[in-house]
Design a protein around this motif. Structure first.
Motif, PDB file in Angstrom:
ATOM      1  N   ILE A  41       0.751  -1.100  -0.174  1.00  0.00           N
ATOM      2  CA  ILE A  41      -0.066   0.034   0.067  1.00  0.00           C
ATOM      3  C   ILE A  41       0.833   1.285   0.124  1.00  0.00           C
ATOM      4  N   SER A  42       1.965   1.332   0.725  1.00  0.00           N
ATOM      5  CA  SER A  42       2.767   2.354   0.926  1.00  0.00           C
ATOM      6  C   SER A  42       3.567   2.750  -0.397  1.00  0.00           C
ATOM      7  N   LEU A  43       3.859   1.395  -1.154  1.00  0.00           N
ATOM      8  CA  LEU A  43       4.376   1.531  -2.538  1.00  0.00           C
ATOM      9  C   LEU A  43       3.348   2.270  -3.453  1.00  0.00           C
ATOM     10  N   ASN A  44       2.264   1.660  -3.453  1.00  0.00           N
ATOM     11  CA  ASN A  44       1.224   2.137  -4.330  1.00  0.00           C
ATOM     12  C   ASN A  44       0.824   3.790  -3.976  1.00  0.00           C
ATOM     13  N   MET A  45       0.871   4.019  -2.728  1.00  0.00           N
ATOM     14  CA  MET A  45       0.537   5.579  -2.240  1.00  0.00           C
ATOM     15  C   MET A  45       1.957   6.099  -3.118  1.00  0.00           C
ATOM     16  N   PHE A  46       3.128   5.795  -3.028  1.00  0.00           N
ATOM     17  CA  PHE A  46       4.099   6.406  -3.688  1.00  0.00           C
ATOM     18  C   PHE A  46       3.967   6.636  -5.115  1.00  0.00           C
ATOM     19  N   SER A  47       3.560   5.553  -5.724  1.00  0.00           N
ATOM     20  CA  SER A  47       3.422   5.464  -7.154  1.00  0.00           C
ATOM     21  C   SER A  47       2.062   6.746  -7.531  1.00  0.00           C
ATOM     22  N   MET A  48       1.113   6.948  -6.487  1.00  0.00           N
ATOM     23  CA  MET A  48       0.195   8.159  -6.636  1.00  0.00           C
ATOM     24  C   MET A  48       0.899   9.311  -6.604  1.00  0.00           C
ATOM     25  N   VAL A  49       1.766   9.549  -5.760  1.00  0.00           N
ATOM     26  CA  VAL A  49       2.523  10.702  -5.399  1.00  0.00           C
ATOM     27  C   VAL A  49       3.366  10.958  -6.733  1.00  0.00           C
ATOM     28  N   PHE A  50       3.890   9.901  -7.308  1.00  0.00           N
ATOM     29  CA  PHE A  50       4.792   9.940  -8.493  1.00  0.00           C
ATOM     30  C   PHE A  50       4.016  10.521  -9.674  1.00  0.00           C
ATOM     31  N   VAL A  51       2.847  10.070  -9.686  1.00  0.00           N
ATOM     32  CA  VAL A  51       1.847  10.446 -11.090  1.00  0.00           C
ATOM     33  C   VAL A  51       1.608  11.959 -10.711  1.00  0.00           C
ATOM     34  N   MET A  52       1.255  12.176  -9.403  1.00  0.00           N
ATOM     35  CA  MET A  52       0.825  13.694  -9.318  1.00  0.00           C
ATOM     36  C   MET A  52       2.258  14.648  -9.392  1.00  0.00           C
ATOM     37  N   PHE A  53       3.283  13.946  -9.022  1.00  0.00           N
ATOM     38  CA  PHE A  53       4.617  14.944  -9.302  1.00  0.00           C
ATOM     39  C   PHE A  53       4.661  15.271 -10.638  1.00  0.00           C
ATOM     40  N   LEU A  54       4.413  14.158 -11.425  1.00  0.00           N
ATOM     41  CA  LEU A  54       4.755  14.250 -12.935  1.00  0.00           C
ATOM     42  C   LEU A  54       3.935  15.587 -13.411  1.00  0.00           C
ATOM     43  N   ILE A  55       2.711  15.405 -13.121  1.00  0.00           N
ATOM     44  CA  ILE A  55       1.586  16.541 -13.439  1.00  0.00           C
ATOM     45  C   ILE A  55       2.007  17.763 -12.874  1.00  0.00           C
ATOM     46  N   SER A  56       2.679  17.840 -11.601  1.00  0.00           N
ATOM     47  CA  SER A  56       2.745  19.034 -10.881  1.00  0.00           C
ATOM     48  C   SER A  56       4.105  19.765 -11.333  1.00  0.00           C
ATOM     49  N   ARG A  57       4.938  18.723 -11.692  1.00  0.00           N
ATOM     50  CA  ARG A  57       6.236  19.516 -12.066  1.00  0.00           C
ATOM     51  C   ARG A  57       6.315  20.313 -13.082  1.00  0.00           C
ATOM     52  N   ALA A  58       5.508  20.127 -14.328  1.00  0.00           N
ATOM     53  CA  ALA A  58       5.207  20.965 -15.385  1.00  0.00           C
ATOM     54  C   ALA A  58       4.915  22.365 -15.031  1.00  0.00           C
ATOM     55  N   SER A  59       3.545  22.214 -13.942  1.00  0.00           N
ATOM     56  CA  SER A  59       2.871  23.215 -13.577  1.00  0.00           C
ATOM     57  C   SER A  59       3.961  24.098 -12.663  1.00  0.00           C
ATOM     58  N   ALA A  60       4.729  23.314 -11.842  1.00  0.00           N
ATOM     59  CA  ALA A  60       5.663  24.152 -10.895  1.00  0.00           C
ATOM     60  C   ALA A  60       6.627  24.974 -11.777  1.00  0.00           C
ATOM     61  N   GLN A  61       7.249  24.416 -12.919  1.00  0.00           N
ATOM     62  CA  GLN A  61       8.067  25.179 -13.693  1.00  0.00           C
ATOM     63  C   GLN A  61       7.420  26.334 -14.285  1.00  0.00           C
ATOM     64  N   ARG A  62       6.042  26.045 -14.779  1.00  0.00           N
ATOM     65  CA  ARG A  62       5.437  27.539 -15.493  1.00  0.00           C
ATOM     66  C   ARG A  62       5.076  28.407 -14.230  1.00  0.00           C
ATOM     67  N   VAL A  63       4.794  27.784 -13.032  1.00  0.00           N
ATOM     68  CA  VAL A  63       4.286  29.138 -11.870  1.00  0.00           C
ATOM     69  C   VAL A  63       5.774  29.650 -11.468  1.00  0.00           C
ATOM     70  N   VAL A  64       6.739  29.234 -11.420  1.00  0.00           N
ATOM     71  CA  VAL A  64       8.025  29.523 -10.746  1.00  0.00           C
ATOM     72  C   VAL A  64       8.547  30.646 -11.821  1.00  0.00           C
ATOM     73  N   ALA A  65       8.505  30.170 -13.135  1.00  0.00           N
ATOM     74  CA  ALA A  65       8.964  31.317 -14.228  1.00  0.00           C
ATOM     75  C   ALA A  65       8.372  32.451 -14.272  1.00  0.00           C
ATOM     76  N   VAL A  66       6.941  32.418 -13.586  1.00  0.00           N
ATOM     77  CA  VAL A  66       6.346  33.757 -13.601  1.00  0.00           C
ATOM     78  C   VAL A  66       6.884  34.590 -12.352  1.00  0.00           C
ATOM     79  N   MET A  67       6.990  33.685 -11.183  1.00  0.00           N
ATOM     80  CA  MET A  67       7.372  34.205  -9.811  1.00  0.00           C
ATOM     81  C   MET A  67       8.763  34.809 -10.026  1.00  0.00           C
ATOM     82  N   GLU A  68       9.601  34.014 -10.818  1.00  0.00           N
ATOM     83  CA  GLU A  68      11.098  34.706 -10.717  1.00  0.00           C
ATOM     84  C   GLU A  68      11.369  35.682 -12.034  1.00  0.00           C
TER      85      GLU A  68
END
Length: 579
Positions: free
Chosen positions: A285-312
């Protein structure tokens, strides 16, 4: 990038830390439950000791309820922290955008900035909530379960160690494939928002030209692109869940096979095997949770780069260390000014512009389409900075002034006459929030707006819809002129700001300027010769250069371009497109 984002946690650090602490406590309780179950089986059920079953059974129920309560409390704090993080992130983005120059906004575009403040921030909010809870719980629960499994039988841990590299390699492979796709997805969202915004803003034109079908098709095309790109990413991510399930089944089969032999060999008890199964599920279950976080990380990483570009992003326009806060008068001088937009580095739209305007003078500006008349006047309030040369106000370079002080002394009525949702009184007070009702009315009288305002049912309290859609184009222009006049500026810039006003009303407005604003320097960019013919000087622009300067009668004798515009407007050929 992470440090920049976490700076927006601010006052929610304690809430975040508390949620994390509760998650660890919750995981510890969940780890104790299988151990108690093993004791109940081995020392209670197997040996027929009912008292042990009852005592430990009650303790088991209490621990389960406590874990449930702590988990809910942790979730509540995580939700508060993530919502607060998103709030601060949006605030930071919006505040930074307010500092942007026109060129900064041109770089990102308005629809893209909207997407970053909405869709991208929401992705980061979800990722932060998962980070606070699941990203903490997953490794903690995994570590506790591994330790407890090792205490029962160290050899069983080898099963998990053997599978871990396979899982890690597969997730890394998926991540490398998916991240570039999500970057393209969010760029498509920008385009989608642009189409929607453009359509809604120009809905009257769309309906007037019966172009609904065309707009629908355009929307469907970009929607299909978003669908295809998102589907492609999701297809790759779909391998994640089957992979985790397959791993779980393999682990259970191996533990069952090894455990059965150990029980037969009397080196493991039934209770220990049962608890081992529970720990196995917790590990998976912990590995499955980690995989869920991994998927969310992939989506949010692109968003993070776009947001930080505006912040900087830093504004191209900055105040000097010692900026002037007082503008003495309205004298304006251009000294060999050149300008090119940042996005068109090899194309200068203004070339060697030099002229002077004394305090109180009226300067008319005319020229053909694309002659950069609007760009020229935008350099005075530093909406853009010159590429070469110098623009002076009151004998000082405009770059020497504090930008707020500079713009407070310059009234600008741009080509696009924007009114905001609110009453007429509120809109005009943008020019001076402290102005009295009488001062607002005086500005409207000068702009020839008071008469039609008084005829409205609620007068100055009439509500203006977004963009001023419930007033006519000419009324909107006059309200914007009144807003600029309320500032009592040293310099007044009208960029084609009377084009929707009839000539009689326009004449009254210009006459008011001559009599009521004797010490205000006025720049009038116009399509109609009648708007500038009484100006002290008229600049004739062509392809970003001043071809002629002079009064109306002088230019009629010396300027071929001015003569052409004048003849087109006075001999029945219709107004020239001088914009």
């Amino acid at each position: 990038m992470v440090k920049k984002l976490l700076s927006c946690v601010e006052e929610y650090k304690k809430t975040t830390a508390l949620s994390m602490f509760l998650v660890i406590f919750e995981s510890f309780i969940e780890i104790l439950i299988p151990t108690l179950m093993a004791i109940i089986i081995d020392e209670g059920i197997s040996q027929g000791r009912t008292s042990v079953v009852w005592q430990l059974g009650i303790l088991l129920i209490l621990l389960a309820l406590l874990g449930l309560f702590i988990g809910a409390l942790s979730g509540r704090y995580a939700a508060i922290a993530s919502a607060g993080f998103a709030k601060n992130l949006r605030k930071t983005l919006f505040f930074n955008v307010q500092k942007f120059s026109f060129s900064n906004i041109d770089k990102f575009t308005a629809p893209s900035l909207i997407t970053r403040m909405t869709t991208d921030v929401t992705n980061l909010q979800n990722a932060y909530q998962m980070l606070v809870r699941i990203m903490i719980k997953s490794p903690v629960q995994f570590s506790f379960a591994i330790i407890m499994s090792a205490l029962i039988n160290p050899n069983m841990v080898l099963i998990f160690i053997g599978i871990a590299p396979f899982l890690a390699g597969t997730l890394i492979f998926i991540g490398r494939k998916v991240h570039p796709i999500f970057e393209r997805v969010f760029r498509s969202y920008d385009h989608l928002n642009n189409i929607v915004q453009e359509n809604l803003h120009g809905i009257r034109v769309v309906k007037s030209y019966v172009r609904q079908a065309f707009e629908i098709q355009k929307f469907q095309n970009i929607s299909q692109i978003v669908y295809k790109r998102f589907s492609k990413a999701e297809k790759l991510l779909a391998f994640n869940q089957p992979l985790m399930q397959s791993t779980a089944y393999i682990c259970i089969l191996l533990i069952s096979w090894v455990g059965a032999h150990l029980i037969v060999g009397q080196t493991m008890s039934t209770g220990e095997l049962s608890s081992l199964f529970v720990y196995t599920f917790q590990i998976l279950i912990s590995l499955n949770m980690f995989s869920m976080v991994f998927v969310m990380f992939l989506i949010s990483r692109a968003s993070a780069q776009r947001v930080v570009a505006v912040m900087e992003e830093e504004s191209d326009l900055k105040n000097n260390d010692v900026a002037l806060t007082t503008v003495a008068d309205g004298r304006v001088h251009f000294h060999h000014v050149f300008f090119q937009y940042p996005t068109a580095l090899n194309h200068r739209v203004l070339k060697d512009i030099s002229f002077s305007a004394e305090t109180g003078e009226t300067i008319g500006i005319v020229g053909g389409t694309g002659s950069s008349k609007t760009t020229l006047v935008q350099l005075i309030p530093r909406l853009y900075d010159v590429t070469d040369g110098q623009v002076e106000l009151a004998g000082r370079d405009v770059g020497d002034y504090d930008m707020d002080a500079l713009r407070q002394n310059i009234g600008v009525v741009l080509q696009n006459n924007i009114l905001f949702s609110g009453t007429i009184m509120e809109n005009i007070r943008w020019g001076n929030p402290q102005a009295s009702k009488q001062e607002v009315r005086n500005a409207c009288i000068m702009a020839q707006a008071d008469e039609f305002i008084q005829e409205l049912p609620d007068g100055y309290q009439t509500y203006i819809e977004q963009g001023g859609s419930n007033v006519s184009g000419g009324q909107r222009q006059r309200l914007c002129i009144a807003r600029a006049l309320l500032k009592q500026p040293k310099v007044l810039i009208l960029d084609d700001s009377t084009s929707a006003v009839d000539t009689k009303t326009e004449s009254k407005i210009l006459e008011t300027f001559r009599t009521k604003l004797p010490y205000t320097t006025k720049f009038i960019v116009a399509q109609r010769i009648t708007s500038v013919q009484d100006a002290d000087k008229i600049l004739v622009l062509d392809n970003g250069e001043i071809t002629d300067i002079g009064a109306h009668n002088q230019l009629l004798q010396t300027s071929a371009i001015y003569q052409e515009i004048y003849e087109a407007q006075t001999k029945g050929f219709g107004e020239a497109d001088a914009k």
